[in-house]
Design a protein around this motif. Structure first.
Motif, mmCIF file in Angstrom:
data_model
loop_
_atom_site.group_PDB
_atom_site.id
_atom_site.type_symbol
_atom_site.label_atom_id
_atom_site.label_comp_id
_atom_site.label_asym_id
_atom_site.label_seq_id
_atom_site.Cartn_x
_atom_site.Cartn_y
_atom_site.Cartn_z
ATOM 1 N N ASP A 78 32.453 33.171 93.293
ATOM 2 C CA ASP A 78 33.283 32.263 92.506
ATOM 3 C C ASP A 78 32.539 31.853 91.235
ATOM 4 O O ASP A 78 31.612 31.050 91.273
ATOM 5 C CB ASP A 78 33.639 31.033 93.348
ATOM 6 C CG ASP A 78 34.609 30.104 92.653
ATOM 7 O OD1 ASP A 78 34.720 30.141 91.405
ATOM 8 O OD2 ASP A 78 35.264 29.312 93.367
ATOM 9 N N GLU A 79 32.954 32.401 90.098
ATOM 10 C CA GLU A 79 32.273 32.174 88.813
ATOM 11 C C GLU A 79 32.266 30.709 88.381
ATOM 12 O O GLU A 79 31.440 30.305 87.581
ATOM 13 C CB GLU A 79 32.929 33.023 87.722
ATOM 14 C CG GLU A 79 32.794 34.514 87.928
ATOM 15 C CD GLU A 79 31.389 35.028 87.630
ATOM 16 O OE1 GLU A 79 30.679 34.421 86.815
ATOM 17 O OE2 GLU A 79 31.005 36.047 88.227
ATOM 18 N N ILE A 115 22.731 37.657 94.636
ATOM 19 C CA ILE A 115 23.131 36.775 93.541
ATOM 20 C C ILE A 115 23.279 37.636 92.295
ATOM 21 O O ILE A 115 22.313 38.273 91.863
ATOM 22 C CB ILE A 115 22.095 35.663 93.316
ATOM 23 C CG1 ILE A 115 22.034 34.742 94.534
ATOM 24 C CG2 ILE A 115 22.434 34.872 92.049
ATOM 25 C CD1 ILE A 115 20.974 33.656 94.444
ATOM 26 N N THR A 116 24.471 37.643 91.709
ATOM 27 C CA THR A 116 24.755 38.485 90.548
ATOM 28 C C THR A 116 25.126 37.669 89.307
ATOM 29 O O THR A 116 25.634 38.220 88.338
ATOM 30 C CB THR A 116 25.905 39.465 90.864
ATOM 31 O OG1 THR A 116 27.060 38.719 91.252
ATOM 32 C CG2 THR A 116 25.508 40.434 91.963
ATOM 33 N N ARG A 117 24.880 36.358 89.356
ATOM 34 C CA ARG A 117 25.191 35.505 88.202
ATOM 35 C C ARG A 117 24.281 34.281 88.225
ATOM 36 O O ARG A 117 23.619 34.004 89.222
ATOM 37 C CB ARG A 117 26.652 35.079 88.228
ATOM 38 C CG ARG A 117 27.001 34.291 89.451
ATOM 39 C CD ARG A 117 28.504 34.058 89.586
ATOM 40 N NE ARG A 117 28.790 33.230 90.722
ATOM 41 C CZ ARG A 117 28.665 31.900 90.750
ATOM 42 N NH1 ARG A 117 28.278 31.255 89.685
ATOM 43 N NH2 ARG A 117 28.951 31.219 91.838
ATOM 44 N N LEU A 142 17.550 37.903 100.525
ATOM 45 C CA LEU A 142 18.316 37.527 99.343
ATOM 46 C C LEU A 142 17.839 38.403 98.196
ATOM 47 O O LEU A 142 16.637 38.492 97.936
ATOM 48 C CB LEU A 142 18.076 36.051 99.015
ATOM 49 C CG LEU A 142 18.732 35.510 97.755
ATOM 50 C CD1 LEU A 142 20.253 35.451 97.930
ATOM 51 C CD2 LEU A 142 18.188 34.118 97.433
ATOM 52 N N SER A 143 18.778 39.040 97.507
ATOM 53 C CA SER A 143 18.462 39.835 96.317
ATOM 54 C C SER A 143 18.991 39.100 95.098
ATOM 55 O O SER A 143 20.139 38.654 95.090
ATOM 56 C CB SER A 143 19.099 41.221 96.395
ATOM 57 O OG SER A 143 18.534 41.966 97.439
ATOM 58 N N ILE A 144 18.150 39.001 94.079
ATOM 59 C CA ILE A 144 18.549 38.320 92.851
ATOM 60 C C ILE A 144 18.672 39.374 91.755
ATOM 61 O O ILE A 144 17.693 40.022 91.393
ATOM 62 C CB ILE A 144 17.528 37.229 92.470
ATOM 63 C CG1 ILE A 144 17.451 36.182 93.594
ATOM 64 C CG2 ILE A 144 17.909 36.598 91.130
ATOM 65 C CD1 ILE A 144 16.382 35.136 93.406
ATOM 66 N N HIS A 145 19.898 39.513 91.235
ATOM 67 C CA HIS A 145 20.205 40.517 90.215
ATOM 68 C C HIS A 145 20.692 39.864 88.931
ATOM 69 O O HIS A 145 21.438 40.488 88.170
ATOM 70 C CB HIS A 145 21.278 41.481 90.722
ATOM 71 C CG HIS A 145 20.836 42.341 91.853
ATOM 72 N ND1 HIS A 145 20.614 43.685 91.726
ATOM 73 C CD2 HIS A 145 20.554 42.041 93.143
ATOM 74 C CE1 HIS A 145 20.222 44.183 92.888
ATOM 75 N NE2 HIS A 145 20.172 43.203 93.762
ATOM 76 N N LEU A 171 13.559 40.515 93.784
ATOM 77 C CA LEU A 171 13.992 40.326 92.406
ATOM 78 C C LEU A 171 14.214 41.679 91.762
ATOM 79 O O LEU A 171 13.315 42.517 91.736
ATOM 80 C CB LEU A 171 12.936 39.572 91.593
ATOM 81 C CG LEU A 171 12.673 38.119 91.965
ATOM 82 C CD1 LEU A 171 11.605 37.533 91.054
ATOM 83 C CD2 LEU A 171 13.931 37.302 91.876
ATOM 84 N N ALA A 172 15.399 41.892 91.236
ATOM 85 C CA ALA A 172 15.740 43.151 90.589
ATOM 86 C C ALA A 172 15.004 43.283 89.258
ATOM 87 O O ALA A 172 14.413 42.330 88.752
ATOM 88 C CB ALA A 172 17.245 43.234 90.368
#
Length: 161
Positions: free
Chosen positions: A35-36, A54-56, A72-75, A93-94
């Motif tokens: 949800d942006e 997380i993409t935002r 948890l991946s942070i992108h 972390l990407a």
């Protein structure tokens, strides 16, 4: 209206409260991450037992008894993660994220994996079992304990403290 009620209402407006599988909150974590309009997520106690991405930009805030068992991946850049215990898999972390802040976290299992050129990544007040870094000059640690745990694949420089 009492001061306590005003403070409580303000906190409720700033955060979306989320529980495992939606329990205790308006929605589950997957929905909140997509949800942006949501900028701050407060996690209710419980076990979050799937991998999350997380993409935002957002703030993800846990507390006592908040446990992630599959990482948890942070992108995305401009992400804050705090007060979460990670077991099994930690935080990944990407490549090329910036302004990421990790604080008051326990990372067991695969600890922290930082891929590629990231800028302004700060880790504060955390206990980390295993740290995997590629060339990264702008990663800082403050009041952290980093213990050895072998992670990473071919070509990955593993730093053990």
């Amino acid at each position: 209206m009492s001061l306590r009620k005003k403070i409580s209402m303000k906190i409720a407006q700033e955060f979306v409260f989320v529980g495992p599988l939606g329990q205790g909150g308006v929605q589950d974590l997957d929905s909140a991450l997509k949800d942006e309009s949501i900028k701050k997520i407060r996690l209710l106690p419980g076990e979050y037992s799937k991998p999350y991405i997380i993409t935002r930009s957002l703030d993800l805030i846990g507390g006592p008894n908040v446990l992630f068992t599959d990482g948890l991946s942070i992108h995305s850049s401009k992400v804050t993660v705090s007060k979460i215990d990670f077991v099994g898999r930690g935080i990944d972390l990407a490549v090329e994220v910036s302004k990421v802040e990790l604080g008051h976290c326990l990372m067991k299992g695969c600890g922290l994996i930082v891929a590629g050129e990231n800028e302004d990544v700060e880790v504060k007040n955390s206990l980390i079992f295993g740290l995997s870094l590629e060339d990264n000059e702008s990663l800082s640690f403050e009041d952290c304990t980093i213990l050895p745990y072998r992670i990473g694949g071919a070509g990955t420089k593993v730093v053990q403290y």
